[in-house]
Scaffold this active site. Structure first.
Site, PDB file in Angstrom:
ATOM      1  N   LYS A  19      16.507  -3.398  -8.840  1.00  0.00           N
ATOM      2  CA  LYS A  19      17.040  -4.421  -9.748  1.00  0.00           C
ATOM      3  C   LYS A  19      16.292  -4.462 -11.081  1.00  0.00           C
ATOM      4  CE  LYS A  19      18.851  -7.530  -6.151  1.00  0.00           C
ATOM      5  NZ  LYS A  19      18.501  -6.697  -4.969  1.00  0.00           N
ATOM      6  N   ILE A  20      14.971  -4.413 -11.037  1.00  0.00           N
ATOM      7  CA  ILE A  20      14.194  -4.463 -12.279  1.00  0.00           C
ATOM      8  C   ILE A  20      14.296  -3.135 -13.020  1.00  0.00           C
ATOM      9  CG2 ILE A  20      11.896  -4.765 -13.268  1.00  0.00           C
ATOM     10  CD1 ILE A  20      11.245  -6.589 -10.883  1.00  0.00           C
ATOM     11  N   SER A  51       4.469  -3.903 -12.537  1.00  0.00           N
ATOM     12  CA  SER A  51       4.809  -4.045 -11.125  1.00  0.00           C
ATOM     13  C   SER A  51       3.606  -4.490 -10.297  1.00  0.00           C
ATOM     14  CB  SER A  51       5.386  -2.729 -10.595  1.00  0.00           C
ATOM     15  OG  SER A  51       5.826  -2.866  -9.261  1.00  0.00           O
ATOM     16  N   ARG A  52       2.776  -3.545  -9.876  1.00  0.00           N
ATOM     17  CA  ARG A  52       1.562  -3.850  -9.114  1.00  0.00           C
ATOM     18  C   ARG A  52       0.433  -2.968  -9.615  1.00  0.00           C
ATOM     19  NH1 ARG A  52       3.823  -7.744  -8.189  1.00  0.00           N
ATOM     20  NH2 ARG A  52       4.354  -8.755  -6.198  1.00  0.00           N
ATOM     21  N   ASP A 104       0.435  -5.176 -17.321  1.00  0.00           N
ATOM     22  CA  ASP A 104       0.494  -6.596 -16.985  1.00  0.00           C
ATOM     23  C   ASP A 104      -0.172  -6.868 -15.643  1.00  0.00           C
ATOM     24  OD1 ASP A 104       1.423  -9.327 -17.472  1.00  0.00           O
ATOM     25  OD2 ASP A 104       2.811  -8.977 -15.799  1.00  0.00           O
ATOM     26  N   GLU A 113      -7.254  -7.264  -9.828  1.00  0.00           N
ATOM     27  CA  GLU A 113      -7.027  -8.497 -10.584  1.00  0.00           C
ATOM     28  C   GLU A 113      -7.340  -9.764  -9.797  1.00  0.00           C
ATOM     29  OE1 GLU A 113      -2.397  -9.692 -10.279  1.00  0.00           O
ATOM     30  OE2 GLU A 113      -2.751  -7.764 -11.256  1.00  0.00           O
ATOM     31  N   HIS A 160      -0.654 -10.670 -15.719  1.00  0.00           N
ATOM     32  CA  HIS A 160       0.387 -10.766 -14.681  1.00  0.00           C
ATOM     33  C   HIS A 160       1.388 -11.872 -15.012  1.00  0.00           C
ATOM     34  CE1 HIS A 160       1.049  -9.645 -10.215  1.00  0.00           C
ATOM     35  NE2 HIS A 160       2.181 -10.026 -10.757  1.00  0.00           N
ATOM     36  N   GLN A 161       1.947 -11.798 -16.214  1.00  0.00           N
ATOM     37  CA  GLN A 161       2.846 -12.839 -16.689  1.00  0.00           C
ATOM     38  C   GLN A 161       4.281 -12.377 -16.871  1.00  0.00           C
ATOM     39  OE1 GLN A 161       0.625 -12.928 -20.668  1.00  0.00           O
ATOM     40  NE2 GLN A 161       2.687 -13.461 -21.353  1.00  0.00           N
ATOM     41  N   ALA A 162       4.582 -11.153 -16.471  1.00  0.00           N
ATOM     42  CA  ALA A 162       5.928 -10.621 -16.708  1.00  0.00           C
ATOM     43  C   ALA A 162       7.003 -11.497 -16.067  1.00  0.00           C
ATOM     44  CB  ALA A 162       6.028  -9.192 -16.193  1.00  0.00           C
TER      45      ALA A 162
END
Length: 331
Positions: A153-154, A232-233, A257, A262, A294-296
């Site tokens: 989807k992304i 993503s990760r 991101d 993290e 990590h704000q996407a």
């Protein structure tokens, strides 16, 4: 029933409180769930957690001993959850299997264009009334090649934007997406994608098979002037290997991101503390690297969907219903 929610951001709290109103009471904490904070959950049947929560063996045992029977994770990813242990303890675990893919895809493009057009450097200069253009030259995306690793989807949302730029599309995934095919995407091996792409964006989940998907060998295949984006990760990229390549002067830009170490850093204010993570500290010194926290996913639309789904997951648990969001069913 009162629910305890860990790792709730200030902007997220009113959304959580409104969504649960009329269903259950909710207590929102800004601290993240880990072995030290897990005892706070004693007496709470349901806890809700964020993506950086520690839901390993020891934490799950503490939760279970305190009476917790359900964990409602407010994220799609669940690599932080020891599912076999949760099942052994008889705990239900649910996640948010879907939220706005546009939030992440649009942010990935924000990172790509920011490093391509040197936006951070330009903004810093103009704040000092330095209006020179030296060092700010970017490249047109039109006519260049975008490589999309992961076309769910992304990934398809990212590809649609790339198609709008007039880019050639290469894709890599375990299964081809007809929607990407319709955009003119050609599916190739990972190696061909890395070798031919001007822009590479990662949109795959983190699991043992994808850990360090972009390792030292993969980085060496990439073009010296490529742009690499990861929204993503963090564990998809071997960060130490990436630093080594950046030290050699490679890559037009890198937009991250997420970061593989993290946890304990992102979402927290560490501005007055010494950062002990030497790899991250070195990464932040490169002028062609942009790191965000990590704000996407962090849009009103996406967070609203995440919260609403979390409410539904809790209601389903209480009613004994099961949905696609359930990772470990009620024992």
């Amino acid at each position: 029933m009162e629910i305890l929610a860990f790792g709730v951001q200030a902007d997220e709290k009113p959304l959580m409180e409104r969504a649960f109103a009329g269903h259950h009471e909710i207590r929102c904490l800004d601290v993240f769930l880990n072995e030290d904070t897990a005892p706070i959950a004693a007496g709470y049947e349901v806890v809700s957690t964020s993506v950086n929560a520690d839901l390993g063996n020891r934490v799950l045992e503490i939760l279970a001993a305190g009476g917790t029977r359900m964990v409602a994770q407010r994220s799609t990813g669940f690599n932080n959850v020891d599912l076999p242990v949760a099942e052994r303890l008889g705990m239900t675990v649910a996640r948010v299997s879907y939220y706005s893919p546009y939030s992440v895809a649009e942010f990935a493009w924000t990172l790509a264009m920011a490093v391509n057009r040197r936006i951070v450097r330009a903004s810093t200069r103009t704040r000092d009334f330095d209006f020179r253009l030296h060092g700010l030259m970017g490249r047109d995306m039109h006519g260049r090649t975008a490589g999309v690793l992961g076309t769910g989807k992304i990934g398809v949302a990212f590809a649609r934007i790339a198609h709008g730029f007039g880019m050639r599309l290469l894709g890599w995934d375990v299964a081809e997406n007809p929607a990407c095919r319709d955009l003119g995407m050609t599916y190739v091996t990972k190696e061909q994608l890395l070798a031919e792409s001007d822009l590479i964006s990662l949109h795959v989940p983190l699991m043992p098979a994808t850990q360090h998907l972009i390792d030292a060998d993969a980085l060496k295949i990439m073009r010296d002037d490529a742009i690499l984006v990861n929204s993503s990760r963090g564990g998809l990229i071997d960060t130490a290997a990436l630093v080594d390549e950046l030290r050699e002067g490679r890559f037009t830009g890198v937009g991250l991101d997420v970061y593989e170490a993290e946890a304990g850093l992102f979402f927290l204010d560490k501005s007055l503390q010494a950062i002990e993570d030497d790899t991250l500290a070195r990464l932040l010194t490169f002028p062609n690297v942009l790191v965000t926290s990590h704000q996407a996913y962090y849009t009103e639309d996406a967070v609203g969907q995440i919260v609403e789904t979390t409410v539904t997951n809790v209601l389903d648990y209480r009613a004994g219903r099961r949905s696609e969001n359930v990772l470990v069913p009620r024992g």
